[in-house]
Design an enzyme around this catalytic site. Structure first.
Site, mmCIF file in Angstrom:
data_model
loop_
_atom_site.group_PDB
_atom_site.id
_atom_site.type_symbol
_atom_site.label_atom_id
_atom_site.label_comp_id
_atom_site.label_asym_id
_atom_site.label_seq_id
_atom_site.Cartn_x
_atom_site.Cartn_y
_atom_site.Cartn_z
ATOM 1 N N CYS A 7 0.810 -1.215 0.000
ATOM 2 C CA CYS A 7 0.000 0.000 0.000
ATOM 3 C C CYS A 7 0.848 1.273 0.000
ATOM 4 C CB CYS A 7 -0.957 -0.005 1.186
ATOM 5 S SG CYS A 7 -0.223 -0.384 2.779
ATOM 6 N N HIS B 198 -2.682 6.603 3.462
ATOM 7 C CA HIS B 198 -1.262 6.842 3.688
ATOM 8 C C HIS B 198 -0.823 8.138 3.021
ATOM 9 C CE1 HIS B 198 -1.033 2.985 5.412
ATOM 10 N NE2 HIS B 198 -0.411 2.300 4.467
#
Length: 352
Positions: A131, A256
């Site tokens: 990710c 993120h």
């Protein structure tokens, strides 16, 4: 008549699985049967996909029979055991775990950057990157195509959901402990209040940042930091690219963020970088700091693209850019990239 391939989602009841079912219901419907598979303890549950309630099957060899494409949204050890079984039964596996990413016989694919790689799969397995890599690689790849990347120095600010549902639960529990208090004013007061309830994190995450993610690697590096390095090199086909990463957990539920220092082989300008990113698939350029326009995780959560802002040319290097990216780690960072790969394979299998 175009054939509609059978799709099996392994890990349908997890956090990434839930997002995958949303995506399958939102995207163009290219699939025939969609099977949902999970651990035996989740078998029998019913989940909605494409507007229909579908019963979850227990992961076993019989559940994989007749599958054309199998999505693995499960921990590494489960993928390592079951993905080769699915491939041996004739399925093309798209794996979201780290199990096969560095296998030279398994392509590591980001459709915006190396879509051609999906067709060469000697083991019948295609891997999707981690990710954090996916948060930065679409923007970096677009700039690399123009200027030629030579070095990346990145700091990743990782959301709690990157550690799974346990990470989100731990953060929410800690936030309930510190809410409405004066904690965070004295050394160790947050740690004492939270106690041992830190979940998958090595320290309290509420009112804090934790400069560690992953497991210990060589010379003080974490597994997560080393993965960013190796995955970026493989996707860009630059095995000698200099990459240095620092991973930090932050008290954000999902999405993120990454601060990027990117050095290139040729001089760069912010104006040209803006032009490239503004027209790159999968990227949203959001860069007007004077107006308060720059990406933050609270603003991009639930969206598909990589958001890019704070573009600056390095003060002391005309070949380097500084910028900040945000991306939803459960969508493009996991489910969406896996779905995009699967759709490319599905189209290939459906072709007459």
């Amino acid at each position: 008549m175009t054939r509609r391939p059978t799709l099996t989602v392994v890990g349908a009841t997890g956090a990434v699985g839930a997002v995958m079912l949303q995506i399958l219901s939102q995207h163009a419907d290219i699939w025939g049967e969609i099977r949902l598979v999970s651990s035996p303890r989740s078998a029998g549950r019913k989940l909605a996909v494409r507007g229909e309630e579908t019963e979850v099957l227990a992961l076993c060899e019989e559940a994989l029979e007749g599958t054309d494409v199998a999505l693995f949204l499960v921990p590494e050890e489960i993928a390592a055991q079951w993905a080769p079984i699915a491939a041996a039964k004739g399925a093309v596996v798209v794996d979201n775990s780290p199990a096969f990413r560095m296998d030279p016989d398994v392509p590591l694919v980001v459709p915006e950057i190396n879509p051609h790689a999906v067709r060469v799969r000697p083991r019948g397995i295609v891997a999707s990157p981690g990710c954090t890599t996916l948060a930065l690689i679409v923007a970096v790849g677009a700039l690399h195509a123009e200027f030629g990347a030579s070095e990346l120095v990145v700091s990743a600010y990782q959301a709690a959901s990157g550690a799974g549902q346990d990470g989100v639960a731990a953060l929410r529990a800690q936030l309930s402990v510190v809410a409405g208090t004066e904690l965070g004013s004295h050394p160790g007061d947050v740690r004492r209040a939270v106690g041992d309830d830190t979940g998958p994190f090595p320290g309290p995450l509420a009112l804090n940042v934790v400069p560690w993610s992953g497991t210990p690697g060589e010379d003080g590096w974490s597994s997560e930091e080393l993965r960013i390095r190796e995955e970026t090199r493989k996707i860009l086909a630059l095995p000698e690219l200099r990459v240095s990463a620092t991973c930090v957990r932050v008290p954000v539920v999902t999405a993120h963020s990454v601060s990027v220092h990117a050095r290139f082989e040729r001089p760069v300008t912010v104006a040209r970088a803006h032009e490239i990113l503004a027209t790159s698939p999968g990227v949203v350029l959001y860069d007007d700091p004077a107006a308060g326009d720059f990406p933050t995780p609270a603003d991009v959560v639930g969206t598909d693209p990589t958001w890019v802002g704070r573009l600056r040319r390095a003060l002391d290097d005309e070949n380097a850019l500084e910028f900040f990216v945000c991306g939803d780690n459960l969508r493009k960072g996991a489910a969406l990239n896996t779905a995009q790969i699967a759709e490319a394979i599905g189209a290939e299998l459906a072709a007459p």
